[in-house]
Enzyme design. Structure first.
Site: not given
Ligand code: 2HA
Ligand code: ZN
Length: 274
Positions: A120, A143, A145, A173, A214
Site C-alpha cells: 500500500e 491503514h 482493519h 465525545e 476493507h
Molecule cells: O498490507 O492490509 O490492504 C495488507 C493490507 C492491504
Molecule cells: Zn488492508
C-alpha cells in the site's frame, strides 16, 4: 551512534502494531504504517550515506503522480507481507527505514530478509502528500482493519454525511475527536494507485477515510493522535453494532451535538447534521 532499537520511532512502531494486533484489527499481514521521520533525529541512529539497496517505487511513477513533495524525505514503514504480530520480536525484519528518491526508494535500515515496503506504499505516499498540503505537521499514516468499523460498512449507508452523523451519535465525545467527520470510499480494489488517489482526495477534508468492507486510512501529527482517532471511530462503530438491531429509545440529538461542539470549541462540519 545510538542504538536504533532504542529510538522513540522504532519503539512507537512496535507499540502501535502490537496494540493493533492485540485489538484484533490486523490479522495476518493486514494493515500497514508509515511514519515521517526527522532527518536530524535519524542521524543520531543511522549513517544516512549508507544505502543498503534500492527498492522500486512499486507503482509510483511520474505518470501516476508527482512524488516531488516527498523527495529526500525519510519514513519508517512496515513491510509487504509482514505480520503486525511479529514486529516486536523482529523489528529489523518487519520494518524498514527508507529515503524517497525520484526513481526508487533507498533502504537505510531494516527489511533484513530482503523484504520491501508495504504493497500500500502508493496510497501511503499519496496520503502523506495530501495531509502535508493541509497540515505541514502531519507525520503518520495508518491503514488498519478495525472489526466493528468493517461490520458497520455492511449494514449502514456509506455516504460521508450519514456515516459520520451516526458515528457522532454513538459516543458523546466523537464530535470532539473528529469534528470534520470521516470520509467513506465505496468498495475499490486495494494496492492500486487509483484507490490511493481517491483516498488522498478525501484526505484533504478528513483525517480518517474508510475503505468500505476493507478498513480505514487514518492520519495525524503523532502516533497517539492517529491511533486514538481509529480507536474512537472503532468504539463508536462497536456501539452501533451492539444497538442497531435493538429497540432504541434514547439518542444524542443534533442539538446535543451542537452543544458539545460549541462547549469544546471545535469546528465541526455543520452540513453533516440533519
Ligand atoms: O498490507 O492490509 O490492504 C495488507 C493490507 C492491504
Ligand atoms: Zn488492508
Amino acid at each position: 551512534m545510538k542504538n536504533i532499537l532504542e529510538s522513540p520511532f522504532v519503539k512507537e512502531m512496535i507499540e502501535v502494531t502490537s496494540n493493533m494486533y492485540r485489538l484484533g484489527w490486523d490479522e495476518r499481514n493486514g494493515g500497514n504504517v508509515s511514519y515521517l521521520l526527522d532527518e536530524d533525529e535519524l542521524k543520531e541512529y543511522l549513517n544516512l550515506n549508507n544505502v543498503i539497496r534500492n527498492i522500486p517505487l512499486m507503482g509510483l511513477n511520474e505518470v501516476d503522480f508527482d512524488i516531488t513533495p516527498l523527495l529526500n524525505k525519510y519514513f519508517i514503514v512496515t513491510g509487504t507481507g509482514k505480520y503486525f504480530k511479529n514486529v516486536a520480536k523482529a523489528p529489523e525484519v518487519n520494518l524498514g527505514i527508507v529515503r524517497i528518491k525520484k526513481e526508487h526508494i533507498e533502504l537505510l535500515w531494516g527489511f533484513e530478509d530482503g523484504g520491501r515496503t508495504t504493497s500500500e506504499f502508493p496510497a501511503h505516499m499519496l496520503c502523506h502528500i495530501a495531509r502535508l498540503s493541509v497540515n505541514p505537521k502531519n507525520r503518520v499514516i495508518i491503514h488498519s482493519h478495525p472489526t466493528n468499523t468493517l461490520a458497520m460498512n455492511y449494514v449502514h449507508e456509506l455516504s460521508d454525511k450519514d456515516f459520520s452523523h451516526t458515528l457522532w451519535q454513538m459516543c458523546t465525545e466523537c464530535i470532539v475527536v473528529f469534528p470534520e467527520g470521516v470520509g467513506v470510499l465505496p468498495w475499490m480494489l486495494c494496492g492500486t494507485v487509483e484507490i490511493g488517489m481517491e483516498t488522498a482526495k478525501k484526505m484533504h477534508d478528513f483525517r480518517l477515510v474508510i475503505w468500505a468492507m476493507h478498513g480505514v486510512y487514518a492520519s495525524g501529527e503523532t502516533m497517539d493522535e492517529t491511533f486514538g482517532l481509529i480507536e474512537t471511530v472503532e468504539k463508536a462503530a462497536q456501539i452501533y453494532m451492539l444497538i442497531s438491531d435493538k429497540k432504541q429509545i434514547n439518542t444524542i440529538t443534533d442539538n446535543n451535538l451542537i452543544e458539545i461542539a460549541e462547549f469544546f470549541k471545535v469546528n465541526y462540519r455543520k452540513e453533516f447534521l440533519n
